[in-house]
Design a protein around this motif. Structure first.
Motif, short mmCIF file in Angstrom:
data_model
loop_
_atom_site.label_atom_id
_atom_site.label_comp_id
_atom_site.label_asym_id
_atom_site.label_seq_id
_atom_site.Cartn_x
_atom_site.Cartn_y
_atom_site.Cartn_z
N UNK A 75 11.75 16.46 -22.45
CA UNK A 75 11.50 15.17 -23.10
C UNK A 75 12.16 14.03 -22.34
N UNK A 76 13.38 14.23 -21.85
CA UNK A 76 14.06 13.20 -21.06
C UNK A 76 13.39 13.03 -19.70
N UNK A 77 12.90 14.13 -19.15
CA UNK A 77 12.19 14.07 -17.86
C UNK A 77 10.97 13.16 -17.98
N UNK A 78 10.22 13.33 -19.07
CA UNK A 78 9.02 12.52 -19.30
C UNK A 78 9.37 11.03 -19.43
N UNK A 79 10.46 10.74 -20.14
CA UNK A 79 10.90 9.35 -20.32
C UNK A 79 11.28 8.74 -18.97
N UNK A 110 0.83 -1.21 0.00
CA UNK A 110 0.00 0.00 0.00
C UNK A 110 0.87 1.26 0.00
N UNK A 111 1.91 1.24 0.80
CA UNK A 111 2.81 2.39 0.88
C UNK A 111 3.51 2.64 -0.45
N UNK A 112 3.98 1.58 -1.08
CA UNK A 112 4.63 1.73 -2.38
C UNK A 112 3.65 2.18 -3.45
N UNK A 113 2.46 1.61 -3.45
CA UNK A 113 1.45 1.99 -4.44
C UNK A 113 1.01 3.43 -4.27
N UNK A 114 0.93 3.88 -3.03
CA UNK A 114 0.46 5.25 -2.79
C UNK A 114 1.43 6.30 -3.34
N UNK A 115 2.63 5.89 -3.69
CA UNK A 115 3.58 6.80 -4.34
C UNK A 115 3.15 7.11 -5.77
N UNK A 147 -6.54 7.17 -15.45
CA UNK A 147 -7.58 7.06 -14.42
C UNK A 147 -7.02 6.69 -13.06
N UNK A 148 -5.88 6.02 -13.01
CA UNK A 148 -5.39 5.49 -11.74
C UNK A 148 -4.15 6.18 -11.18
N UNK A 149 -3.28 6.63 -12.06
CA UNK A 149 -2.00 7.17 -11.62
C UNK A 149 -2.13 8.61 -11.16
N UNK A 150 -1.32 8.96 -10.17
CA UNK A 150 -1.24 10.35 -9.74
C UNK A 150 -0.65 11.20 -10.85
N UNK A 151 -0.93 12.49 -10.81
CA UNK A 151 -0.30 13.41 -11.77
C UNK A 151 1.20 13.42 -11.49
N UNK A 152 1.97 13.72 -12.51
CA UNK A 152 3.43 13.71 -12.37
C UNK A 152 3.89 14.56 -11.19
N UNK A 153 3.26 15.69 -10.98
CA UNK A 153 3.66 16.58 -9.89
C UNK A 153 3.30 16.01 -8.51
N UNK A 196 15.37 14.32 -3.65
CA UNK A 196 16.57 14.24 -4.50
C UNK A 196 16.23 13.77 -5.90
N UNK A 197 15.25 12.89 -6.01
CA UNK A 197 14.81 12.44 -7.34
C UNK A 197 14.21 13.61 -8.10
N UNK A 198 13.36 14.38 -7.43
CA UNK A 198 12.75 15.56 -8.07
C UNK A 198 13.82 16.55 -8.53
N UNK A 199 14.82 16.76 -7.68
CA UNK A 199 15.90 17.69 -8.03
C UNK A 199 16.66 17.19 -9.26
N UNK A 200 16.95 15.90 -9.31
CA UNK A 200 17.65 15.34 -10.48
C UNK A 200 16.77 15.44 -11.73
N UNK A 201 15.46 15.25 -11.57
CA UNK A 201 14.55 15.38 -12.72
C UNK A 201 14.53 16.79 -13.26
N UNK A 202 14.60 17.78 -12.39
CA UNK A 202 14.59 19.18 -12.82
C UNK A 202 15.77 19.51 -13.73
N UNK A 203 16.85 18.78 -13.60
CA UNK A 203 18.05 19.04 -14.39
C UNK A 203 17.97 18.46 -15.80
#
Length: 135
Positions: A120-124, A70-75, A96-102, A109-116
């Motif tokens: 197009x690569x961020x989406x991938x 449940x904890x992993x899925x809630x991410x 219908x099921x997945x949270x919005x990217x934001x 730290x993952x978010x910070x690395x994604x910002x860099x």
């Protein structure tokens, strides 16, 4: 002196070395994945530490495993869709099921690395992270 197989693989001319070198040139993409794994690892550490005791813990396994899933899925998945029967949850339609990217819980730290990354690569990379849920 003759080089062992391990020494040969570690040489800068080996195919393995060149493959790793090419991957590391995509440093930001690698960092996104590593930071995400580090963030998710914390979930597993709690679970594993609980069961590293001398006394029998099997009676807790079912409930604690459910909490971990449940904890992993809630991410990734909308909270209101996660119930006690994970096996019947249909994740085929991410719209219908997945949270919005934001809203995805990826770790700071993952978010910070994604910002860099460029968009197009961020989406991938986000799609790749979300595929973890479908494994």
């Amino acid at each position: 002196a003759q080089l062992s197989k391990l020494d040969i693989k570690c040489q800068p001319t080996s195919a393995a070395y060149r493959r790793i070198q090419l991957r590391l040139q995509k440093k930001n993409e690698v960092l996104v994945r590593l930071h995400f794994v580090a963030a998710v690892t914390k979930e597993f550490e709690k679970f594993l530490l609980l069961f590293q005791k001398e006394e029998p813990m099997i009676h807790l396994l079912y409930d604690k495993m459910g909490q971990l899933v449940r904890s992993l899925m809630s991410r990734f998945v909308q909270e209101d869709l996660i119930d006690d029967d994970f096996l019947t949850l249909n994740l085929d339609d991410p719209e219908k099921t997945q949270l919005k990217d934001s809203e995805l819980v990826l770790g700071d730290q993952t978010r910070e690395a994604l910002r860099k990354l460029d968009p197009s690569k961020r989406r991938i990379e986000l799609k790749g992270i979300c595929l973890v849920l479908h494994m």
